[in-house]
Design a protein around this motif. Structure first.
Motif, PDB file in Angstrom:
ATOM      1  N   VAL A 165       0.400  -0.925  -0.178  1.00  0.00           N
ATOM      2  CA  VAL A 165       0.321  -0.298  -0.026  1.00  0.00           C
ATOM      3  C   VAL A 165       1.030   1.277  -0.510  1.00  0.00           C
ATOM      4  CG1 VAL A 165      -2.113   1.226   0.915  1.00  0.00           C
ATOM      5  CG2 VAL A 165      -1.723  -1.123   1.308  1.00  0.00           C
ATOM      6  N   LEU A 166       1.647   0.743   0.950  1.00  0.00           N
ATOM      7  CA  LEU A 166       2.488   2.377   0.830  1.00  0.00           C
ATOM      8  C   LEU A 166       3.591   2.773  -0.533  1.00  0.00           C
ATOM      9  CD1 LEU A 166       4.642   2.005   4.050  1.00  0.00           C
ATOM     10  CD2 LEU A 166       2.939   3.582   3.886  1.00  0.00           C
ATOM     11  N   ASP A 167       3.345   1.322  -1.283  1.00  0.00           N
ATOM     12  CA  ASP A 167       4.429   1.277  -2.647  1.00  0.00           C
ATOM     13  C   ASP A 167       3.742   3.206  -3.295  1.00  0.00           C
ATOM     14  OD1 ASP A 167       6.320   0.181  -1.572  1.00  0.00           O
ATOM     15  OD2 ASP A 167       5.654  -2.061  -2.881  1.00  0.00           O
ATOM     16  N   ASN A 168       2.084   1.862  -3.109  1.00  0.00           N
ATOM     17  CA  ASN A 168       0.890   3.073  -3.976  1.00  0.00           C
ATOM     18  C   ASN A 168       1.043   3.720  -4.344  1.00  0.00           C
ATOM     19  OD1 ASN A 168      -1.395   1.682  -6.165  1.00  0.00           O
ATOM     20  ND2 ASN A 168      -1.792   2.678  -4.299  1.00  0.00           N
ATOM     21  N   ASN A 330       4.589 -16.451  -6.636  1.00  0.00           N
ATOM     22  CA  ASN A 330       6.194 -16.142  -7.367  1.00  0.00           C
ATOM     23  C   ASN A 330       6.795 -16.288  -5.887  1.00  0.00           C
ATOM     24  OD1 ASN A 330       5.828 -15.749 -11.053  1.00  0.00           O
ATOM     25  ND2 ASN A 330       3.884 -14.483 -10.134  1.00  0.00           N
ATOM     26  N   PRO A 331       7.313 -17.190  -5.206  1.00  0.00           N
ATOM     27  CA  PRO A 331       8.036 -17.000  -4.215  1.00  0.00           C
ATOM     28  C   PRO A 331       9.400 -16.294  -4.540  1.00  0.00           C
ATOM     29  CG  PRO A 331       7.532 -19.113  -4.960  1.00  0.00           C
ATOM     30  CD  PRO A 331       6.246 -18.208  -5.756  1.00  0.00           C
ATOM     31  N   GLY A 332       9.956 -15.877  -4.212  1.00  0.00           N
ATOM     32  CA  GLY A 332      11.393 -15.081  -4.186  1.00  0.00           C
ATOM     33  C   GLY A 332      11.527 -14.091  -5.466  1.00  0.00           C
ATOM     34  N   TYR A 333      10.753 -14.001  -5.696  1.00  0.00           N
ATOM     35  CA  TYR A 333      10.769 -12.903  -6.757  1.00  0.00           C
ATOM     36  C   TYR A 333      11.066 -11.611  -6.625  1.00  0.00           C
ATOM     37  CZ  TYR A 333       9.773 -10.246 -11.576  1.00  0.00           C
ATOM     38  OH  TYR A 333      10.033  -9.963 -12.811  1.00  0.00           O
ATOM     39  N   ASP A 334      11.943 -10.730  -7.205  1.00  0.00           N
ATOM     40  CA  ASP A 334      12.437  -9.700  -6.873  1.00  0.00           C
ATOM     41  C   ASP A 334      11.956  -8.768  -8.005  1.00  0.00           C
ATOM     42  OD1 ASP A 334      14.082 -10.177  -4.304  1.00  0.00           O
ATOM     43  OD2 ASP A 334      16.316 -10.985  -6.223  1.00  0.00           O
ATOM     44  N   PHE A 335      11.346  -7.714  -7.085  1.00  0.00           N
ATOM     45  CA  PHE A 335      10.850  -6.426  -7.839  1.00  0.00           C
ATOM     46  C   PHE A 335      11.935  -5.824  -8.544  1.00  0.00           C
ATOM     47  CE2 PHE A 335       7.263  -5.632  -4.627  1.00  0.00           C
ATOM     48  CZ  PHE A 335       6.124  -6.812  -4.982  1.00  0.00           C
ATOM     49  N   TYR A 336      11.099  -5.244  -9.811  1.00  0.00           N
ATOM     50  CA  TYR A 336      12.521  -4.596 -10.658  1.00  0.00           C
ATOM     51  C   TYR A 336      12.116  -3.097 -10.410  1.00  0.00           C
ATOM     52  CZ  TYR A 336      14.165  -7.950 -12.991  1.00  0.00           C
ATOM     53  OH  TYR A 336      14.576  -9.594 -13.376  1.00  0.00           O
ATOM     54  N   ASN A 337      13.071  -1.841  -9.949  1.00  0.00           N
ATOM     55  CA  ASN A 337      12.410  -0.231 -10.007  1.00  0.00           C
ATOM     56  C   ASN A 337      13.148   0.153 -10.532  1.00  0.00           C
ATOM     57  OD1 ASN A 337      11.504  -0.679  -6.837  1.00  0.00           O
ATOM     58  ND2 ASN A 337      14.089  -1.557  -7.051  1.00  0.00           N
ATOM     59  N   LEU A 338      11.763   1.441 -11.042  1.00  0.00           N
ATOM     60  CA  LEU A 338      11.994   2.418 -12.420  1.00  0.00           C
ATOM     61  C   LEU A 338      12.096   3.815 -11.016  1.00  0.00           C
ATOM     62  CD1 LEU A 338       8.854   1.972 -14.281  1.00  0.00           C
ATOM     63  CD2 LEU A 338      11.143   0.621 -14.533  1.00  0.00           C
ATOM     64  N   ASN A 339      12.502   4.716 -11.771  1.00  0.00           N
ATOM     65  CA  ASN A 339      12.847   6.081 -11.229  1.00  0.00           C
ATOM     66  C   ASN A 339      11.511   6.255 -10.707  1.00  0.00           C
ATOM     67  OD1 ASN A 339      15.220   6.395 -12.348  1.00  0.00           O
ATOM     68  ND2 ASN A 339      14.645   7.964 -14.014  1.00  0.00           N
ATOM     69  N   ILE A 340      10.573   5.742 -11.036  1.00  0.00           N
ATOM     70  CA  ILE A 340       8.955   6.293 -10.429  1.00  0.00           C
ATOM     71  C   ILE A 340       9.507   5.901  -9.081  1.00  0.00           C
ATOM     72  CG2 ILE A 340       8.101   7.060 -12.356  1.00  0.00           C
ATOM     73  CD1 ILE A 340       6.541   4.153 -11.882  1.00  0.00           C
ATOM     74  N   MET A 345      11.658   3.442  -2.646  1.00  0.00           N
ATOM     75  CA  MET A 345      12.763   2.752  -2.008  1.00  0.00           C
ATOM     76  C   MET A 345      13.056   3.206  -1.007  1.00  0.00           C
ATOM     77  SD  MET A 345      14.382   2.506  -6.272  1.00  0.00           S
ATOM     78  CE  MET A 345      15.713   1.349  -5.603  1.00  0.00           C
ATOM     79  N   TRP A 346      12.960   4.546  -0.651  1.00  0.00           N
ATOM     80  CA  TRP A 346      13.730   5.653   0.408  1.00  0.00           C
ATOM     81  C   TRP A 346      12.210   4.482   1.622  1.00  0.00           C
ATOM     82  CZ3 TRP A 346      17.864   6.816   1.042  1.00  0.00           C
ATOM     83  CH2 TRP A 346      18.689   7.440   0.974  1.00  0.00           C
ATOM     84  N   VAL A 347      11.511   4.954   1.388  1.00  0.00           N
ATOM     85  CA  VAL A 347      10.213   4.387   2.639  1.00  0.00           C
ATOM     86  C   VAL A 347      10.599   2.430   3.062  1.00  0.00           C
ATOM     87  CG1 VAL A 347       7.807   3.244   2.428  1.00  0.00           C
ATOM     88  CG2 VAL A 347       8.034   5.096   1.984  1.00  0.00           C
ATOM     89  N   ARG A 348      11.220   2.142   2.133  1.00  0.00           N
ATOM     90  CA  ARG A 348      11.644  -0.024   2.558  1.00  0.00           C
ATOM     91  C   ARG A 348      12.615   0.180   3.111  1.00  0.00           C
ATOM     92  NH1 ARG A 348       8.901  -3.843   0.459  1.00  0.00           N
ATOM     93  NH2 ARG A 348       6.977  -3.800  -0.566  1.00  0.00           N
ATOM     94  N   ARG A 349      13.672   1.577   2.711  1.00  0.00           N
ATOM     95  CA  ARG A 349      14.479   1.486   3.727  1.00  0.00           C
ATOM     96  C   ARG A 349      14.752   2.269   4.936  1.00  0.00           C
ATOM     97  NH1 ARG A 349      18.294   4.191  -1.002  1.00  0.00           N
ATOM     98  NH2 ARG A 349      18.526   2.540  -2.730  1.00  0.00           N
ATOM     99  N   THR A 350      13.858   3.315   4.637  1.00  0.00           N
ATOM    100  CA  THR A 350      13.152   3.418   6.420  1.00  0.00           C
ATOM    101  C   THR A 350      12.705   2.869   7.257  1.00  0.00           C
ATOM    102  OG1 THR A 350      13.003   6.059   5.461  1.00  0.00           O
ATOM    103  CG2 THR A 350      11.899   5.262   7.772  1.00  0.00           C
TER     104      THR A 350
END
Length: 360
Positions: A165-168, A330-340, A345-350
């Protein structure tokens, strides 16, 4: 705010691996809590909330010390909760005050009483170490009860993890594709944005100048300026406060009237408030409100905006639930990240930093 202390080992459970425990989370809207035992889940902990005869909110662990039966299945006796199984009673601090068929009360008989604060029309509960529960850390959502603003909201039980939800919410370009009939148009994904962050906050700012207003924003602008149909300057300022609250400063103004420079007088401004309470690794309660500083005396506008935004968020809920199902498949799948995705990403790091600090 009341609390009874217990061994600190109680705070090291499986929930701590998924979200911070030393934080304020919304348990319910204030109007949902009264003189009845209301069960809820706060950061993976079953909690029962109610009000004392003086109107003060209380949050206790929803499990009797005796046999772990949910206290929410019991009754209120004055300010005390009586277990519906054997009649054991607990005061608002969680201390046992009565045991059936005996005069001596076992000194260990108690349930956790969580720090609880009523603020900004929400009941906030601190599920972690009570010694760290500082009310000043409650996120500023003052437009939800400020007399210069008007608004209302609701809550959604989402079948997706709170970080999704935060990502969204940290990337609003999805409005162009999911919310085409209300708040989205083709100018979102091409507009530049700025991302700033501090220890516990992230801000993403986007301006879209001289564009057509999306349908919902055209409706709001015409409440204040009934005859205007021209281009607008639109802003989205996403204010995240750890661990799970976002206040969106959003609006439109008649193009070229100075909104990007700070003069919003020729526009309409809303704060859309979001706060997510994790209830499990793949579920959360999502409390939201839309507040505005125009036409604040018109209840009809409040009702229409609440219902309109509820439809928007239903579209989000549908997408998030589908995303969580796809992640599970799809267990173990890593998200791909775009500029948007920079803000998310900063939220998840926090959040990861908060969890790591708690483990230490």
């Amino acid at each position: 705010m009341s609390v009874i202390s217990h061994d600190s080992s109680q705070f090291t459970d499986i929930a701590a691996s998924s979200w911070p425990m030393n934080a304020w989370y919304v348990a319910a809207w204030d109007h949902e809590v009264g003189r009845a035992l209301q069960p809820c889940n706060v950061a993976g902990r079953p909690v029962v909330v109610y009000r004392t005869t003086a109107g003060e909110p209380v949050a206790l662990a929803d499990a009797c010390w005796h046999r772990l039966v949910p206290l929410s299945m019991g009754t209120l006796c004055g300010d005390e909760v009586q277990c519906g199984y054997h009649g054991i009673r607990y005061d608002p601090d969680g201390k046992c005050t009565f045991m059936p068929a005996q005069e001596t009360i076992n000194p260990s008989a108690a349930v956790q009483s969580y720090p609880t604060v009523e603020r900004h029309r929400f009941i906030w509960v601190w599920p972690g170490n009570p010694a760290l529960a500082d009310p000043d850390l409650i996120p500023d959502l003052h437009t939800n009860d400020d007399p210069d603003w008007a608004g209302d909201g609701s809550a959604i039980a989402v079948d997706a993890g709170y970080q999704l939800v935060l990502d969204n919410l940290m990337d609003l370009t999805h409005e162009e594709f999911i919310h085409t009939s209300s708040i989205g148009n083709e100018h979102l994904s091409v507009a530049p944005f700025d991302t700033e962050h501090s220890e516990n906050a992230v801000t993403v700012t986007r301006w879209m100048r001289n564009i057509p207003a999306p349908p919902l924003w055209q409706y709001m602008l015409n409440i204040k300026f009934p005859d205007y149909q021209g281009p607008v300057d639109r802003w989205q300022i996403i204010n995240y406060l750890a661990p799970s609250t976002i206040a969106l400063d959003v609006g439109v103004a008649i193009a070229g009237t100075g909104a990007p420079e700070g003069d919003r007088s020729q526009g309409v401004n809303c704060f859309v408030l979001h706060t997510m309470t994790p209830t499990g690794p793949k579920t959360c309660m999502y409390h939201w409100a839309i507040t505005r500083n125009f036409a604040i005396d018109k209840q009809r506008v409040t009702n229409e905006l609440r219902e309109g935004v509820a439809k928007v968020f239903f579209e989000d809920e549908t997408m998030l639930n589908a995303q969580q199902s796809a992640i599970d498949a799809n267990p173990g799948y890593d998200f791909y990240n775009l500029n948007i995705d920079a803000g998310g990403m900063w939220v998840r790091r926090t959040i990861a930093k908060m969890i790591a600090e708690e483990r230490q």
